[in-house]
Write an enzyme that holds these catalytic residues in place. Structure first.
Site, PDB file in Angstrom:
ATOM      1  N   SER A  48       0.822  -1.080  -0.014  1.00  0.00           N
ATOM      2  CA  SER A  48       0.310   0.205   0.010  1.00  0.00           C
ATOM      3  C   SER A  48       0.932   1.103   0.051  1.00  0.00           C
ATOM      4  O   SER A  48       0.319   2.531  -0.404  1.00  0.00           O
ATOM      5  CB  SER A  48      -0.966   0.086   1.206  1.00  0.00           C
ATOM      6  OG  SER A  48      -0.355   0.201   2.489  1.00  0.00           O
ATOM      7  N   LYS A  91       0.535   4.751   6.580  1.00  0.00           N
ATOM      8  CA  LYS A  91      -0.123   5.537   5.632  1.00  0.00           C
ATOM      9  C   LYS A  91       0.503   6.926   5.677  1.00  0.00           C
ATOM     10  O   LYS A  91       1.049   7.428   6.765  1.00  0.00           O
ATOM     11  CB  LYS A  91      -1.629   5.562   5.817  1.00  0.00           C
ATOM     12  CG  LYS A  91      -2.271   4.085   5.938  1.00  0.00           C
ATOM     13  CD  LYS A  91      -2.187   3.513   4.430  1.00  0.00           C
ATOM     14  CE  LYS A  91      -2.930   2.239   4.804  1.00  0.00           C
ATOM     15  NZ  LYS A  91      -2.493   1.426   3.996  1.00  0.00           N
TER      16      LYS A  91
END
Length: 185
Positions: A48, A91
């Protein structure tokens, strides 16, 4: 000639052992303090954050910084996944508290202005399952993975925005693999 008697006592084996145990306990206490309050290591699981971070990269996370400052846009953070707090997500902060995040025409907009993102390699095709435009609640952060088409992030209700109090820390140094050692950008 007479031999002089040495009146100084030699430490017994037991007292040396006790001193060694004390030193080990002190070192362990220092390491535990540092790991609990200042730095922690973590490992990237999944794609990701590509191209910035890759599967199995090992990172040092600064846990101390956000006790005195607020996270900033562009910083990469580590936080527990709401669905399973034993899993940590990594993230990038995109939206700050009070800002309006919108996704249209495959572009992220912050308060109506397109976000410049030189760390994205491909066009974003996933909008997520929340309604846009989205106002980031106070004391929370809107996060996204750099690999937008393969990231579970704030665009999805199961992740949502991240409360400042839930942020474990700021990913600052990549320590593995050694050929990529350095500051995380």
């Amino acid at each position: 000639m007479e031999e002089k008697q040495n009146n100084s006592k030699k430490p017994s084996l037991m007292s040396e052992f006790i001193e060694l145990i004390k030193e080990i306990v002190i070192v362990l206490a220092i390491v535990l303090f540092i790991r609990t309050f200042i730095f922690e290591n973590t490992k990237v699981i999944g794609p990701s954050m590509e191209p910035t971070l890759h599967e199995n990269n090992a990172l040092i996370v600064n846990k101390f910084e956000y006790r005195f400052t607020n996270p900033e846009r562009g910083e990469i953070i580590v936080f527990p996944y709401k669905g399973d707090p034993s899993k940590h997500y990594i993230k990038r902060i995109i939206g700050l508290p009070g800002e309006t995040v919108d996704i249209r025409d495959n572009t992220v907009y912050i308060d109506g202005k397109p976000l410049e993102e030189d760390y994205i390699l491909e066009t974003m095709e996933q909008r997520g399952d929340i309604a846009f435009p989205f106002v980031v609640p106070e004391d929370t952060y809107f996060v996204m993975g750099d690999n937008r088409n393969n990231s579970s992030d704030s665009r999805y209700q199961d992740v949502g925005t991240i409360e400042k109090s839930k942020i474990i820390g700021h990913a600052v140094i990549r320590i593995w693999p050694l050929n990529e050692f350095g500051m995380v950008k």
